[in-house]
Design an enzyme around this catalytic site. Structure first.
Site, PDB file in Angstrom:
ATOM      1  CE1 TYR A   1      -4.436  -2.763   5.223  1.00  0.00           C
ATOM      2  CE2 TYR A   1      -3.690  -0.609   4.455  1.00  0.00           C
ATOM      3  CZ  TYR A   1      -4.107  -1.897   4.182  1.00  0.00           C
ATOM      4  OH  TYR A   1      -4.195  -2.328   2.894  1.00  0.00           O
TER       5      TYR A   1
ATOM      6  CB  SER B   1      -0.894   0.007   1.246  1.00  0.00           C
ATOM      7  OG  SER B   1      -1.534   1.264   1.412  1.00  0.00           O
TER       8      SER B   1
END
Length: 286
Positions: free
Chosen positions: A148, A135
């Site tokens: 995350y 990501s």
């Protein structure tokens, strides 16, 4: 464009929807024999690839699926580690240690389990590709997304070290770095399990902003195209951004002064709208 030829056998985790499904379909269309996986019972509807049931948090489940693919296909040429989940925007202290362990067990240790199970076969073959779905938060962490982002940072470091180690055996590792992507993943964030009233305003502001951005987010096929690009590249790169926004963020992170990046990120997330705990009035948080 890659022709419909036999490109080998691919194993894609988290392939029941979103990026995983799009990647599995794209790889199958390009010429891979694809096995997708999901924690739920294998989907029996019409697909261009076969689904297997897999829990990446279980050593036994991982071993069973990898052994099944080897038994049926004889080899694994490509592993796409996509399975994962996120916690809804919240302060870092609003998740218990148990919840922190849970997200790492899936998002990071799931990658480690799958890699450890597949690499011996790739070494024996003398070739293979591992593509990990990371990501932009792996290089540009956002406030109220600490856990995350931490898992994606872990994937970045693990992948880079692994790529150095495995290229001796003809195996290469790449990380795909998407920004916001329209997937069920984002619609099913896990709620923090230790909410504090002190973060209530911040949660609302950041969640509203994330929802706004998601309305114009990239489709999963954008990421799937980059997965295929990394899988078939003669000289694969370690990192690939996916989508225009991810590319811009990478350039900003690389070339823009850290203070300006920090200020721009906080402005975009509208953190200046959060009331000060002292005065109760919105202040620009620097």
């Amino acid at each position: 464009m890659v022709g419909k030829t036999n490109l080998g056998v691919a194993l894609v985790t988290g392939a029941s929807s979103g990026i995983g499904q799009a990647a599995a379909e794209r790889l199958a269309d390009a010429g891979y024999t694809v096995f997708g996986t999901s924690r739920r019972a294998a989907y029996t509807g019409q697909r261009s690839f076969e689904m297997l049931t897999l829990d990446v948090t279980s050593d036994e489940s991982v071993a069973a699926v990898v052994n099944e693919v080897i038994r049926r296909a004889g080899r694994i040429d490509l592993l796409v580690n996509n399975a994962g989940f996120g916690v809804a925007p919240a302060g870092a202290e609003e998740s218990s240690i148990e919840q922190a362990r849970s997200i790492f067990d899936t998002n990071f240790f799931g990658v480690v389990r799958m890699t450890r199970a597949v690499v011996p076969y790739m070494r024996h073959q003398g070739s293979g590709r591992i593509v990990n779905i990371g990501s932009v938060l792996g290089f540009l962490p956002m406030p109220y997304g600490a856990l995350y982002a931490a898992t994606k940072h872990a994937i970045e470091g693990y992948s880079e070290s692994l790529d150095h180690e495995l290229r001796t055996w003809g195996i290469r590792v790449s990380v795909i770095e998407p920004a916001y992507t329209k997937t069920p993943f984002d619609a099913n964030f896990l709620e923090p399990d230790a909410k504090l009233d002190a973060y209530r305003e911040a949660r609302a502001v950041v969640s509203n902003r994330v929802n706004e951005v998601m309305a114009t987010a990239a489709e999963p096929r954008v990421v799937a195209d980059v997965v295929l690009k990394a899988a078939v590249a003669a000289r694969p790169r370690l990192r690939y951004t996916a989508g225009a926004l991810a590319g811009r963020l990478q350039l900003l992170r690389r070339f823009m002064p850290a203070g300006l990046v920090d200020a721009a990120l906080r402005k975009d997330l509208r953190l200046g709208m959060i009331p000060s705990p002292r005065s109760g009035k919105p202040v620009l948080q620097k």
